[in-house]
Design an enzyme around this catalytic site. Sequence first.
Site, mmCIF file in Angstrom:
data_model
loop_
_atom_site.group_PDB
_atom_site.id
_atom_site.type_symbol
_atom_site.label_atom_id
_atom_site.label_comp_id
_atom_site.label_asym_id
_atom_site.label_seq_id
_atom_site.Cartn_x
_atom_site.Cartn_y
_atom_site.Cartn_z
ATOM 1 N N SER A 73 0.667 -1.217 -0.032
ATOM 2 C CA SER A 73 -0.139 -0.111 -0.237
ATOM 3 C C SER A 73 0.737 1.266 0.026
ATOM 4 C CB SER A 73 -0.832 -0.047 1.005
ATOM 5 O OG SER A 73 -0.125 -0.210 2.306
ATOM 6 N N HIS A 128 -5.215 -4.370 -1.409
ATOM 7 C CA HIS A 128 -5.047 -3.461 -2.593
ATOM 8 C C HIS A 128 -5.232 -4.151 -3.823
ATOM 9 C CE1 HIS A 128 -4.536 0.175 -0.031
ATOM 10 N NE2 HIS A 128 -3.958 -0.877 0.865
ATOM 11 N N LYS A 171 -12.107 -0.996 0.250
ATOM 12 C CA LYS A 171 -11.347 -0.179 -0.441
ATOM 13 C C LYS A 171 -11.859 -0.128 -2.245
ATOM 14 C CE LYS A 171 -7.036 -0.626 1.851
ATOM 15 N NZ LYS A 171 -7.800 -0.908 3.134
#
Length: 392
Positions: free
Chosen positions: A187, A215, A246
């Site tokens: 990240s 991610h 996310k």
Amino acid sequence: MTQPLRESMMAELSQLMKEGRLRTLPASGERKGAWHLHEGRRMLNLSSNDYLGIGSDTELLDGYLERCRAGSGESWMASTSSRLLVGNHHLYDELESRLAALYGKEGGLVFNSGYHANTGILPALAGRHDLILSDRLNHASIIDGARISDAKFMRYRHLDYAHLEELLEAARGSYRQVFIVTESVFSMDGDIADLARLVELKRKFDAMLVLDEAHGVGTFGTGGLGVSESSGLVDSVDIIIGTFGKAFASTGAYAVMDALVKEYLVNTMRPLIFTTALPPMVLGWSALVLERQCRMHQERRVLQHSAAWLRKELTASGFEVLGESHIVPVLMGDNERAVRVAADLRRNGVLALPIRPPTVPRGTARIRLSLRADLSAGDLQHVAKLLGREAL
């Protein structure tokens, strides 16, 4: 509070201020697409993890809210209980079954957050006769989970699989089980783990491989299942952890695994056992956006193309730009420069916040650009021009 404790706290905060590392909670304003109302001004938002733009899809949200209003009348807003009491709404079972089917795994589990997942799974599985080997740049939640466990915990140098192999060789025969834990997309650096090499080492040393795709999900793979899917190695990873918070624009997290591991976690994982369940409204929304993102092939292509273009432009301007994903970290070095550049970007309508120690190592403060699929070519050119001016 005693006076010595008060003085210690004040001294530490004062030191953080001197080092340019004192943090405050910013006010968050209205969001619309790639734009965000920050400090009373409309800015291009490059600090969000809404990589696919699902969080700004008002048509999808309005349709979901209508479905909720037309529902059976049961409480959709609260669960009021842990899953092992009366909080295990049928939407949990449906969502977990769907996740398992997508990944081709035997079982899935949904958690309240990625932090819950990472601070619960490792302590449940790894005991005092085990070893956890973690990439040095893994997320804080993974580090905390490893430290909470009774297992021995060691970190290998970031993406240094020769070092990992040395540690595995030295540990051979000394532990009941060795766990290799890594993120897929890191990240803060935006780089990607070599999953094929990790699988090779896992097999060679009979280790368990735990992959955090926080991610990676939504942004990699034909169906948005992450780097494990794009690498064709889903079947070779023992536990895959993903987040709804996310790219999927919901809240909570999940893990997929075999049936035995799922049953064991249900019986031993403290953040699952002792946490109030998620509200049904959240579970239903997560199920909806999961299906939506599976079809967002073009958005994924646009996202990665945009990142490659911007990384090339900024490198040509003289910056050191890390990574190879939709996360584009632009190194500034010292904290003062990172804060100054971020402030200049905000003055010019771009919200890209500085990342400073202890989140990243000292001397590597950076502007972290989190790209979105709904950024226009003009948006990207504007950002490249502004930062190019700072490189002069």
